[in-house]
Write a protein that holds these residues in place. Structure first.
Motif, PDB file in Angstrom:
ATOM      1  N   UNK A  70       0.828  -1.204   0.000  1.00 15.01           N
ATOM      2  CA  UNK A  70       0.000   0.000   0.000  1.00 15.01           C
ATOM      3  C   UNK A  70       0.867   1.261   0.000  1.00 15.01           C
ATOM      4  N   UNK A  71       1.951   1.241   0.755  1.00  8.21           N
ATOM      5  CA  UNK A  71       2.863   2.391   0.773  1.00  8.21           C
ATOM      6  C   UNK A  71       3.529   2.582  -0.585  1.00  8.21           C
ATOM      7  N   UNK A  72       3.911   1.486  -1.217  1.00 10.60           N
ATOM      8  CA  UNK A  72       4.468   1.587  -2.574  1.00 10.60           C
ATOM      9  C   UNK A  72       3.461   2.252  -3.515  1.00 10.60           C
ATOM     10  N   UNK A  73       2.226   1.769  -3.469  1.00 12.80           N
ATOM     11  CA  UNK A  73       1.192   2.268  -4.381  1.00 12.80           C
ATOM     12  C   UNK A  73       0.791   3.706  -4.072  1.00 12.80           C
ATOM     13  N   UNK A  74       0.833   4.085  -2.807  1.00 17.30           N
ATOM     14  CA  UNK A  74       0.343   5.403  -2.415  1.00 17.30           C
ATOM     15  C   UNK A  74       1.407   6.482  -2.420  1.00 17.30           C
ATOM     16  N   UNK A  75       2.630   6.140  -1.984  1.00 18.55           N
ATOM     17  CA  UNK A  75       3.624   7.185  -1.742  1.00 18.55           C
ATOM     18  C   UNK A  75       4.948   6.999  -2.476  1.00 18.55           C
ATOM     19  N   UNK A  76       5.475   5.783  -2.484  1.00 15.57           N
ATOM     20  CA  UNK A  76       6.851   5.564  -2.922  1.00 15.57           C
ATOM     21  C   UNK A  76       6.965   5.533  -4.443  1.00 15.57           C
ATOM     22  N   UNK A  77       6.233   4.630  -5.074  1.00 18.72           N
ATOM     23  CA  UNK A  77       6.298   4.497  -6.528  1.00 18.72           C
ATOM     24  C   UNK A  77       4.918   4.087  -7.055  1.00 18.72           C
ATOM     25  N   UNK A  78       4.025   5.067  -7.201  1.00 21.65           N
ATOM     26  CA  UNK A  78       2.676   4.734  -7.675  1.00 21.65           C
ATOM     27  C   UNK A  78       2.703   4.084  -9.049  1.00 21.65           C
ATOM     28  N   UNK A  79       1.729   3.213  -9.272  1.00 21.17           N
ATOM     29  CA  UNK A  79       1.602   2.523 -10.550  1.00 21.17           C
ATOM     30  C   UNK A  79       1.274   3.552 -11.623  1.00 21.17           C
ATOM     31  N   UNK A  80       1.950   3.510 -12.769  1.00 23.09           N
ATOM     32  CA  UNK A  80       1.651   4.483 -13.834  1.00 23.09           C
ATOM     33  C   UNK A  80       0.206   4.377 -14.309  1.00 23.09           C
ATOM     34  N   UNK A  81      -0.396   5.509 -14.601  1.00 22.31           N
ATOM     35  CA  UNK A  81      -1.793   5.520 -15.042  1.00 22.31           C
ATOM     36  C   UNK A  81      -1.962   5.010 -16.467  1.00 22.31           C
ATOM     37  N   UNK A  82      -0.900   5.023 -17.242  1.00 26.10           N
ATOM     38  CA  UNK A  82      -0.984   4.544 -18.624  1.00 26.10           C
ATOM     39  C   UNK A  82      -0.460   3.120 -18.695  1.00 26.10           C
ATOM     40  N   UNK A  83      -0.971   2.224 -19.442  1.00 27.16           N
ATOM     41  CA  UNK A  83      -1.996   2.405 -20.460  1.00 27.16           C
ATOM     42  C   UNK A  83      -3.418   2.253 -19.942  1.00 27.16           C
ATOM     43  N   UNK A 143      -5.672   3.411 -16.843  1.00 31.82           N
ATOM     44  CA  UNK A 143      -5.825   4.145 -15.578  1.00 31.82           C
ATOM     45  C   UNK A 143      -6.686   3.413 -14.550  1.00 31.82           C
ATOM     46  N   UNK A 144      -7.733   2.751 -14.989  1.00 35.34           N
ATOM     47  CA  UNK A 144      -8.626   2.058 -14.044  1.00 35.34           C
ATOM     48  C   UNK A 144      -7.888   0.958 -13.283  1.00 35.34           C
ATOM     49  N   UNK A 145      -6.970   0.266 -13.948  1.00 38.64           N
ATOM     50  CA  UNK A 145      -6.203  -0.793 -13.279  1.00 38.64           C
ATOM     51  C   UNK A 145      -5.290  -0.205 -12.204  1.00 38.64           C
ATOM     52  N   UNK A 146      -4.649   0.908 -12.522  1.00 37.56           N
ATOM     53  CA  UNK A 146      -3.755   1.543 -11.551  1.00 37.56           C
ATOM     54  C   UNK A 146      -4.531   2.054 -10.343  1.00 37.56           C
ATOM     55  N   UNK A 147      -5.638   2.694 -10.582  1.00 39.36           N
ATOM     56  CA  UNK A 147      -6.457   3.227  -9.488  1.00 39.36           C
ATOM     57  C   UNK A 147      -7.077   2.087  -8.689  1.00 39.36           C
ATOM     58  N   UNK A 148      -7.517   1.055  -9.383  1.00 44.57           N
ATOM     59  CA  UNK A 148      -8.088  -0.108  -8.695  1.00 44.57           C
ATOM     60  C   UNK A 148      -7.087  -0.802  -7.789  1.00 44.57           C
ATOM     61  N   UNK A 149      -5.848  -0.960  -8.267  1.00 46.46           N
ATOM     62  CA  UNK A 149      -4.810  -1.578  -7.441  1.00 46.46           C
ATOM     63  C   UNK A 149      -4.494  -0.721  -6.224  1.00 46.46           C
ATOM     64  N   UNK A 156      -5.236  -2.320  -2.601  1.00 40.27           N
ATOM     65  CA  UNK A 156      -4.122  -2.597  -1.682  1.00 40.27           C
ATOM     66  C   UNK A 156      -4.234  -1.768  -0.412  1.00 40.27           C
ATOM     67  N   UNK A 157      -4.648  -0.513  -0.541  1.00 40.26           N
ATOM     68  CA  UNK A 157      -4.826   0.326   0.654  1.00 40.26           C
ATOM     69  C   UNK A 157      -5.949  -0.201   1.539  1.00 40.26           C
ATOM     70  N   UNK A 158      -7.052  -0.591   0.922  1.00 39.52           N
ATOM     71  CA  UNK A 158      -8.196  -1.112   1.687  1.00 39.52           C
ATOM     72  C   UNK A 158      -7.829  -2.412   2.398  1.00 39.52           C
ATOM     73  N   UNK A 159      -7.168  -3.321   1.695  1.00 33.71           N
ATOM     74  CA  UNK A 159      -6.781  -4.591   2.314  1.00 33.71           C
ATOM     75  C   UNK A 159      -5.790  -4.356   3.456  1.00 33.71           C
ATOM     76  N   UNK A 160      -4.838  -3.453   3.255  1.00 37.21           N
ATOM     77  CA  UNK A 160      -3.867  -3.151   4.325  1.00 37.21           C
ATOM     78  C   UNK A 160      -4.573  -2.592   5.555  1.00 37.21           C
ATOM     79  N   UNK A 161      -5.542  -1.707   5.357  1.00 35.65           N
ATOM     80  CA  UNK A 161      -6.284  -1.134   6.492  1.00 35.65           C
ATOM     81  C   UNK A 161      -7.092  -2.219   7.205  1.00 35.65           C
TER      82      UNK A 161
END
Length: 140
Positions: free
Chosen positions: A94-107, A109-115, A119-124
């Motif tokens: 979740x920290x990787x996805x949120x702060x350190x190295x977010x997943x690129x929005x291309x190609x 965007x829905x997959x990146x935002x969904x991940x 991941x944040x929800x599961x971690x919480x």
């Protein structure tokens, strides 16, 4: 242990198990190899090894925690540490996805935002279960 914590525990480890299983098929689903020149075989093999080992560890640890769920929920310290470790893995993800190295929005965007959201929800959710287990253990 409260019933909703038990449900949340099993929900989190089942989702984690499914993510581990799903990850075995990610290279083919998203056609990873189409982006790499075939002359970089070492890179392809390295990516495969990393993905397969990660998938097996996530799937295996999560499945083990499903099987050992009663022991975890009855505050068996030795087994509970495995859940804490899995929780740490998801917090790191979740920290990787949120702060350190977010997943690129291309190609896609829905997959990146969904991940990110997943991941944040599961971690919480896992942190809620972990805190509940720690509190219950202190009461004993």
């Amino acid at each position: 242990m409260k019933k909703w914590i038990q449900i949340l525990y099993y929900f989190t480890v089942v989702v984690s198990t499914l993510v581990g299983l799903w990850h075995f098929f990610v290279p083919w689903m998203f056609q990873w190899y189409d982006y790499l020149p075939t002359e970089y075989e070492n890179l392809i093999v390295g990516i495969d090894y990393t993905n397969y080992c990660f998938s097996l560890l996530l799937f295996g640890l999560s499945l083990m925690l499903i099987v050992l769920g009663r022991k975890v929920l009855s505050q068996n310290k030795d087994v509970t540490y495995f859940y804490f470790f899995l929780n740490a893995v998801w917090i790191f993800r979740a920290c990787l996805a949120s702060f350190i190295e977010p997943w690129p929005l291309q190609p896609i965007p829905a997959a990146a935002i969904g991940q990110l959201i997943a991941s944040d929800t599961l971690a919480v959710m896992m942190t809620i279960v972990s805190v509940s287990l720690i509190r219950a253990n202190k009461k004993r």
